[in-house]
Design a protein around this motif. Structure first.
Motif, mmCIF file in Angstrom:
data_model
loop_
_atom_site.group_PDB
_atom_site.id
_atom_site.type_symbol
_atom_site.label_atom_id
_atom_site.label_comp_id
_atom_site.label_asym_id
_atom_site.label_seq_id
_atom_site.Cartn_x
_atom_site.Cartn_y
_atom_site.Cartn_z
ATOM 1 N N SER A 42 0.956 -0.663 -0.362
ATOM 2 C CA SER A 42 0.511 -0.153 0.354
ATOM 3 C C SER A 42 1.170 1.373 0.598
ATOM 4 O O SER A 42 0.547 2.512 -0.825
ATOM 5 N N MET A 43 1.157 1.030 0.608
ATOM 6 C CA MET A 43 2.996 3.019 0.809
ATOM 7 C C MET A 43 4.291 2.242 -0.354
ATOM 8 O O MET A 43 4.955 2.551 -0.035
ATOM 9 N N ARG A 44 4.032 1.509 -1.274
ATOM 10 C CA ARG A 44 5.237 1.163 -2.309
ATOM 11 C C ARG A 44 5.671 2.717 -3.154
ATOM 12 O O ARG A 44 4.958 2.793 -3.634
ATOM 13 N N ARG A 49 6.408 8.011 -5.424
ATOM 14 C CA ARG A 49 4.989 8.418 -5.642
ATOM 15 C C ARG A 49 4.429 9.049 -5.076
ATOM 16 O O ARG A 49 3.223 9.577 -5.290
ATOM 17 N N HIS A 50 4.746 10.550 -4.987
ATOM 18 C CA HIS A 50 4.720 11.810 -4.762
ATOM 19 C C HIS A 50 5.256 12.620 -6.200
ATOM 20 O O HIS A 50 4.673 14.414 -5.999
ATOM 21 N N LYS A 134 1.672 8.307 -8.037
ATOM 22 C CA LYS A 134 1.579 7.000 -7.546
ATOM 23 C C LYS A 134 0.950 6.093 -8.555
ATOM 24 O O LYS A 134 1.466 5.290 -8.789
ATOM 25 N N ASN A 138 1.576 2.604 -10.250
ATOM 26 C CA ASN A 138 1.792 1.404 -10.570
ATOM 27 C C ASN A 138 0.854 0.663 -11.686
ATOM 28 O O ASN A 138 1.007 -0.687 -11.508
ATOM 29 N N ASP A 254 5.655 11.555 4.303
ATOM 30 C CA ASP A 254 4.768 11.475 3.409
ATOM 31 C C ASP A 254 3.890 12.955 3.214
ATOM 32 O O ASP A 254 2.333 12.063 2.195
ATOM 33 N N TYR B 22 -3.136 16.583 -8.758
ATOM 34 C CA TYR B 22 -2.383 15.517 -9.620
ATOM 35 C C TYR B 22 -3.310 14.998 -10.113
ATOM 36 O O TYR B 22 -2.888 14.194 -11.736
ATOM 37 N N TYR B 59 -7.042 5.604 -6.944
ATOM 38 C CA TYR B 59 -5.762 4.114 -7.179
ATOM 39 C C TYR B 59 -4.723 4.881 -7.349
ATOM 40 O O TYR B 59 -3.771 5.116 -6.820
ATOM 41 N N SER B 60 -4.544 6.352 -7.738
ATOM 42 C CA SER B 60 -3.676 7.623 -7.539
ATOM 43 C C SER B 60 -3.119 7.997 -6.457
ATOM 44 O O SER B 60 -2.124 8.378 -7.074
ATOM 45 N N GLN B 62 -1.989 9.444 -3.823
ATOM 46 C CA GLN B 62 -0.775 9.482 -2.534
ATOM 47 C C GLN B 62 -1.279 9.347 -1.444
ATOM 48 O O GLN B 62 -0.207 8.695 -0.029
ATOM 49 N N PRO B 66 -3.891 3.474 3.880
ATOM 50 C CA PRO B 66 -3.873 3.644 5.266
ATOM 51 C C PRO B 66 -2.691 5.510 5.073
ATOM 52 O O PRO B 66 -2.256 5.033 6.309
ATOM 53 N N HIS B 67 -2.647 6.082 4.501
ATOM 54 C CA HIS B 67 -1.678 7.509 4.718
ATOM 55 C C HIS B 67 -2.714 8.317 5.639
ATOM 56 O O HIS B 67 -4.122 7.641 5.736
ATOM 57 N N GLU B 210 -6.816 -1.848 -9.542
ATOM 58 C CA GLU B 210 -6.237 -0.432 -10.241
ATOM 59 C C GLU B 210 -5.667 -0.354 -11.026
ATOM 60 O O GLU B 210 -5.189 -0.003 -11.897
#
Ligand SMILES: Cc1cc2nc3c(=O)[nH]c(=O)nc-3n(C[C@H](O)[C@H](O)[C@H](O)COP(=O)(O)OP(=O)(O)OC[C@H]3O[C@@H](n4cnc5c(N)ncnc54)[C@H](O)[C@@H]3O)c2cc1C
Ligand code: SF4
Ligand code: SF4
Lengths: 465, 366
Positions: A42-44, A49-50, A134, A138, A254, B22, B59-60, B62, B66-67, B210
């Motif tokens: 989930s945080m890969r 990703r930013h 992200k 993906n 993050d 984004y 899905y895209s 960030q 869980p953020h 996704e």
């Protein structure tokens, strides 16, 4: 799960942009590839990703870039921001190859946004990812898995053990259990060490406790440290990091792009003692964005406050945390926990020093103060129209500059100049070869993509050759 | 309470998105958001209904769970849409009923109506009800035409009125009500007919995970155009009946039957496919609270179409009487449920698309 019996041609350490590009390229060249990523699924994707765009050279307008951006101009831009601290050969490799990356990326599922009109007028030099970094990550993971790259999440490499000038084995903790992997070739794409507060403290002392890390908490620098301890040559100043001023209410890790604050040039910035300390209107914000992190880091408590009045409220991109508001400067000071009398005096002195001029938020307008130290060179307007608004600022670390030295084949080089036969590097972990200091928006992803592909090609060739 | 919380979540999400942007290439929501710095309740209601639930931005993101920011626009907007449908529904009580217990209410309504019709028919002798009728006017042997027209006319008329009142209330609540002119109207119509915004910027939506695909868009087209064909079939039949004096049942190769058959098939394929996607799909970007209402509408539409097709197949047998009653039961229940069910998403979204087209219309050059 990891099966230690499996023989891998290429082990890729780190599943951000650079590692994914390397893994896909190596797999396409026929190698059996294992990619290990410290983060859970989930945080890969690390800092990648930013991200939102990459800088690409182009001779004529493309579907996603306007006008032209020639090699010379790209190179000049790089020279300017790095002050010449760059390896010209590697830099030119990245610049020239950037002309071909977009179609390669699109063929592997990444999509770009048609060039933008509004928000950021970078569409001449930078191609924007549809959905941001992200979405890009993906797409790459899907492509990698479709091609048969094996991906392991929750797997942290703790050491790459060198023996006789080559990586002998990778020591890791995989899903909670110790493991050892041997592969014919290894690509290190594990990013920088900016999330390792203990390491940052070596250079910044206790101040580092107050830093926010804009990207992934998994950038612990374990692979970098392991390699440098075994005689790999380093590049980049270990004490330096790319630091911008972000909203001090940002999460520790993050927080990403939304914690950015663009109000500084229209404001006065005071420290915890209510005093100004630098020319807020020195230059257009994009050019000054990156010096304010360091400035704030040097103030007591690593905190500052950017203060504007109602006139300036709508001049900059909305930010994620609401401004702290008050009807008077004194009241605002109380809200911020500052000494009201001191802040009132700072504002009064500033207002008195403002010279009349024609205010224009869109360009260097010459509206300056006179006889004030430090002065404000542009966009100086009296702060006199309630409500008064404040945003707290703290240093936000984007990445560190320290990295491993590589040659033109992306091969990692030892202090004695010999390359490590089967070790390649791509992305942030080697970006310091090219970006010795400063930063060029969108260049991080370009370096990762270009050198990820080179490292993947070279690693596969080494493993299968 | 729940309404206020839902709006607060949506407002927070929009403030995060507006600092990020984004996703601005995905759909109409983001460019509309960028026109604003702060978000009134009306703005949020409008943006929620502009969202087509393609899930690309989930899905895209960030900042998705869980953020700690936990941004989940498709889910937040789905919950808010539901709130807007209930809040603006006329009369409100009907909407509350459906919101809480959609599937049960819908099925109960259908069966109830069918039962009433059956009771009416019970007044007929058994040999009439279960007999084989093929001659022109055969349907009206079992249910008198006047009764059929009266019941259908009243329910449909009410449904139209209620839907109109509801959409007008929504329109007023979401902004100034300048009258739409030609160009934005055309643009909005195009958006409705093509589901442009369900394309995630051209790559399709995240139907189940996704990965991107156009499946949901095509299934929705099947359902939407299938419904349209059925509606056309009924309209043509009414024309035949009242203008040309041709009485139902019509032969297989007649306009009403061909249109109705194609439409019915489209609806059945669409409802089953969309239902299957719901079962297969990732639950994270969905609003579990809405599942009942979703399924209720799909069930009603699917059953209406399926009973129609069965009626067509077996109209020359003794089962025709009962099948006709059941089919009409579903048709009427659909009409009754329309203004309060998820069916209204179409009307609300069309209104939102129209507002969107008007917002982006360049103001007249001075
Ligand atoms: C907020 C923000 C915005 C940015 N925007 C842009 C932009 O728009 N354009 C641009 O070009 N650049 C941008 N950058 C910089 C950009 O993120 C980096 O240059 C780029 O992502 C580096 O890619 P990478 O693959 O080398 O590192 P990362 O993407 O950070 O990937 C490193 C990966 O390695 C994994 N890892 C680390 N240690 C280990 C270990 N020991 N074992 C296993 N795995 C490990 C991490 O989990 C991570 O997934 C931005 C950075 C930030 C923080
Ligand atoms: S959904 Fe997430 S990534 Fe997309 S605009 Fe909003 S905050 Fe940004
Ligand atoms: S239509 Fe898709 S991209 Fe747009 S807000 Fe809704 S879920 Fe997100």
């Amino acid at each position: 799960m990891l099966n230690s019996e499996t023989a891998y041609d290429v082990l890729v350490v780190g599943g951000g942009n650079a590692g994914l590009c390397a893994a896909i390229t190596a797999r396409e060249a026929g190698a059996r590839v294992l990619l290990v990523e410290h983060a859970p699924q989930s945080m890969r994707g690390g800092n990648s990703r930013h991200t939102r765009n990459l800088r690409a050279m182009h001779a004529t307008p493309t579907a996603v870039l306007t006008e032209a951006y020639a090699e010379q101009e790209y190179w000049d831009d790089l020279q300017r921001v790095t002050g010449g601290q760059t390896d010209e050969g590697l830099a030119r490799t990245a610049i020239q190859a950037s002309a071909q990356v977009a179609p390669w990326m699109e063929a592997r599922g990444v999509r770009f946004q048609p060039s933008l009109k509004g928000t950021l007028n970078l569409s001449r030099t930078n191609a924007f990812f549809l959905g941001g970094g992200k979405a890009l990550v993906n797409a790459y993971y899907r492509t990698a898995e479709r091609l048969g790259v094996q991906v392991l999440y929750d797997t942290q490499v703790t050491a790459l053990t060198l023996r006789n000038g080559a990586v002998h084995e990778a020591v890791m903790i995989s899903q909670g259990f110790p493991a050892v992997v041997r592969a014919r070739a290894v690509v290190a794409s594990a990013g920088g060490f900016q999330a390792n507060i203990g390491w940052l403290k070596q250079y910044w002392g206790e101040a580092a406790e107050n830093f926010r890390i804009r990207g992934t908490p998994y950038a612990q620098g374990g692979v970098l440290k392991s390699l440098l301890e075994q005689g790999v040559a380093s590049v980049g100043d270990p004490t330096q990091c790319h630091a911008v001023a972000i909203d001090a209410r940002a999460p520790k890790f993050d927080g990403g792009i939304v914690t950015r604050l663009d109000c500084v040039p229209f404001s006065i910035v005071v420290d915890r003692d209510g005093q100004r300390f630098y020319d807020e209107g020195e230059d257009a914000w994009p050019k000054r964005y990156a010096i304010w992190g360091r400035l704030v880091a040097q103030r007591p408590g690593q905190i500052a406050y950017s203060i504007i009045d109602a006139k300036s409220e709508r001049l900059f991109m909305p930010s994620v945390f609401p401004a702290i508001r008050a009807g008077s400067i004194g009241e605002l000071a109380t809200r911020l926990g500052l000494d009201a009398a001191v802040l009132e005096q700072t504002v009064r002195r500033f207002n008195a020093a403002v010279r009349p001029g024609h205010f224009d938020s869109q360009q260097l307008d010459g509206c300056a103060t006179e006889g004030l130290h430090p002065s404000k060179s542009h966009w100086a307007r009296a702060i006199d129209t309630p409500p008064f608004l404040a945003y707290p600022l703290c240093p936000g670390i984007t990445f560190t500059y320290l990295g491993v030295k590589v040659n033109a084949r992306a091969q990692v080089v030892l202090e004695d100049g010999r390359p490590v036969a089967n070790l390649f590097a791509s992305g942030e972990i080697m970006a310091g070869n090219i970006l010795g200091k400063g930063y060029l928006a969108g260049f991080g992803m370009t370096i990762g993509t270009v050198f990820g592909r080179i490292a993947g090609t070279e690693a596969a060739a080494h493993a299968r050759g | 309470m729940h309404e206020a919380e839902t709006r607060a979540t949506a407002r927070r999400a929009m403030e995060i998105c507006n600092a990020c942007r984004y996703c601005e290439g995905y759909c109409a929501v983001f460019p509309a958001m960028e026109l604003r710095r702060t978000f009134t309740d009306g703005d949020l209601d409008y943006l929620a209904n502009l969202c087509h639930d393609c899930r690309g931005c989930y899905y895209s993101c960030q900042y998705a769970p869980p953020h700690e920011f936990g941004v989940n626009l498709p889910r937040t907007f789905a919950e808010l849409r539901q709130v807007t449908w209930v809040e603006h529904a006329w009369p409100r009580a009907g909407a509350r009923l459906f919101a809480r217990n959609g599937l049960v209410v819908a099925l109960a309504a259908a069966l109830g109506v069918a039962l009433v019709l059956l009771l009416t028919m019970a007044l007929q002798p058994a040999d009439v009800l279960f007999g084989v009728h093929r001659a022109p006017g055969a349907f009206y042997v079992v249910i008198p035409m006047a009764a059929m027209v009266a019941v259908a006319g009243v329910t449909f008329g009410f449904a139209l009125l209620a839907m109109l009142a509801t959409v007008v209330r929504f329109w007023r609540a979401t902004g100034s009500g300048g009258l739409p002119r030609g160009r934005p109207l055309l643009r909005a119509l195009g958006d409705v007919l093509t589901l442009r915004n369900l394309g995630g910027g051209g790559q399709g939506c995240n139907d189940v995970d996704e990965g991107f695909s156009q499946t949901r868009r095509w299934l929705h087209h099947c359902l939407f155009y299938g419904f349209g064909l059925c509606f056309a079939s009924t309209t043509v039949a009414a024309g035949y009946e009242h203008l040309l004096g041709l009485r139902a049942p019509y032969p297989f190769w007649s306009w009403p039957v061909v249109l109705g058959t194609l439409g019915g098939l489209g609806m059945v394929i669409g409802t089953i496919g969309l239902f299957a996607l719901k079962l297969a799909g990732d639950a994270a970007p969905r609003a579990p609270r809405l599942l009942g209402a979703d399924v209720a509408l799909l069930a009603l539409l699917g059953m209406t179409a399926a009973t129609g097709l069965v009626l067509l197949a077996l109209r020359a047998t003794g089962a025709m009487g009962v099948l006709l009653a059941v089919h009409l039961g579903f048709v009427l229940a659909l009409f009754l449920a329309m203004p309060y069910s998820r069916f209204m998403h179409g009307a609300f979204r069309a209104a939102a698309l129209l507002r969107n087209a008007m917002e982006h219309e360049p103001t007249d050059a001075r």
